[in-house]
Scaffold this active site. Structure first.
Site, PDB file in Angstrom:
ATOM      1  N   SER A  39      -4.184 -56.032  47.863  1.00 49.32           N
ATOM      2  CA  SER A  39      -3.838 -55.189  46.724  1.00 49.32           C
ATOM      3  C   SER A  39      -3.771 -53.731  47.192  1.00 49.32           C
ATOM      4  CB  SER A  39      -4.862 -55.395  45.599  1.00 49.32           C
ATOM      5  OG  SER A  39      -4.581 -54.603  44.474  1.00 49.32           O
ATOM      6  N   LYS A  42       0.613 -54.302  42.478  1.00 46.91           N
ATOM      7  CA  LYS A  42      -0.627 -54.470  43.234  1.00 46.91           C
ATOM      8  C   LYS A  42      -1.800 -54.848  42.321  1.00 46.91           C
ATOM      9  CE  LYS A  42       0.546 -54.007  47.491  1.00 46.91           C
ATOM     10  NZ  LYS A  42       0.360 -55.133  48.411  1.00 46.91           N
ATOM     11  N   TYR A  58       4.996 -49.882  41.459  1.00 46.36           N
ATOM     12  CA  TYR A  58       4.340 -50.425  42.646  1.00 46.36           C
ATOM     13  C   TYR A  58       2.886 -50.770  42.349  1.00 46.36           C
ATOM     14  CZ  TYR A  58       1.958 -50.491  47.149  1.00 46.36           C
ATOM     15  OH  TYR A  58       1.149 -50.837  48.220  1.00 46.36           O
TER      16      TYR A  58
END
Length: 323
Positions: A170, A203, A199
């Site tokens: 992550s 994650k 983004y």
């Protein structure tokens, strides 16, 4: 822990020096043709393991394999290509089938590959947002296809292994993550966000999926099953920032560590003793926590599923035809 604590962590306490020999172990490292993934593959190869180097092309994988072998000529390990374009779900099952035709075990699946800030509007071959498709859907499909062999290893009738793991990479979810981690529409589809927020949503989704897989894993009669952990690998200068503006890349080049440090975070999550199923880890190998608003997305309401549950269901539906 603060963002500063994650950005400037203490020295790693678990490295290759804490391991002796991995000659019986098999690992897959996605995104292993550069950066953190390549550094991790090198560490594992130096300990005589069998590593499948994940990459999009045979040529690139072969170049990296040759380079690592030349650097570590005394290793008794093995480096093999794992060819899959994670932006094209059609390529993944073939890569897994090739792997399964050669191996009887998989000890750790390192979901290291990722895409960060591609040009606006970038899509996968299947029409998904490139960050979501590569960082989440491809990882989800890999886990679905590889879980059976991993469960077999964890519950082997002669040599059960209680520490078979999937490592989900992550990020630092304390920075720029949208509220709740992932924002779903009424149909349970992740919303398209902009820039860094998109983004970070992908994650955060990695963390939420790791949580769901951990929660849903069925233990065998020996009490073993596949362990799922996620992590922030750390702030590093790698090819992941190739699409970022030049000034930002220059600053990162001065301040951040090299990719080997991120490899130590992943090494810790994948091989260190005492790693907790469903846990989240900080650089360069420390137990951490995600922000409260992201953790709240794993909680079920009185009359509704959790965000993580709905995200899992959406991913499962998207990959169904690729299983």
């Amino acid at each position: 822990m603060s963002v500063r604590n994650q950005m400037f962590p203490p020295c790693p306490k678990f490295t290759e020096k804490d391991l002796i020999d991995l000659s019986s172990k098999v690992y897959i490292v996605t995104g292993a043709t550069s950066g953190v993934g390549q550094s991790l593959a090198k560490i594992l190869y130096g300990l005589n393991a069998t590593i499948y180097v994940g990459g999009r092309t045979t040529t690139r994988c072969s170049q990296v394999i040759t380079a690592i072998q030349k650097e570590l000529p005394s290793s008794k390990g093995s480096l093999k290509p794992f060819i899959a374009d994670l932006s094209d779900l059609n390529t993944i099952k073939n890569a897994v089938s090739t792997f399964l035709s050669s191996e009887y075990r998989l000890d750790v699946l390192f979901l290291n590959a990722g895409v960060m800030l591609p040009p606006a509007g970038s899509k996968t071959k299947d029409g998904y947002d490139l960050e979501l498709g590569t960082n989440c859907l491809a990882a989800f499909l890999l886990v679905k296809l590889l879980s059976p062999i991993m469960r077999d290893v964890s519950g082997h009738f002669c040599y059960p292994n209680p520490s078979i793991r999937v490592v989900w990479v992550s990020s630092c979810l304390d920075l720029g993550t949208p509220n709740g981690g992932v924002q779903l529409d009424e149909e349970g589809v992740p919303k398209q966000l902009k820039g860094m927020e998109n983004y970070m949503q992908s994650k955060a989704a990695v963390y939420l999926l790791a949580h769901e897989f951990s929660k849903r894993e069925k233990k065998n009669e020996r009490g073993n099953g596949v362990i799922h952990v996620s992590l922030n690998p750390g702030f590093m200068k790698t090819e992941l920032q190739r699409d970022m503006p030049l000034p930002a890349r220059l600053v990162m080049g001065v301040v951040f560590k090299g990719p080997k440090y991120g490899a130590y975070t992943e090494l810790y999550a994948g091989l260190a003793p005492g790693v907790v199923d469903g846990g989240f880890y900080f650089p360069w190998g420390r137990k951490g926590d995600v922000p409260a608003h992201v953790a709240a997305s794993t909680k079920t309401g009185d009359r509704s599923k959790s965000v993580s549950n709905r995200l899992y269901d959406w991913c499962e539906e998207q990959v169904r035809s690729f299983l």
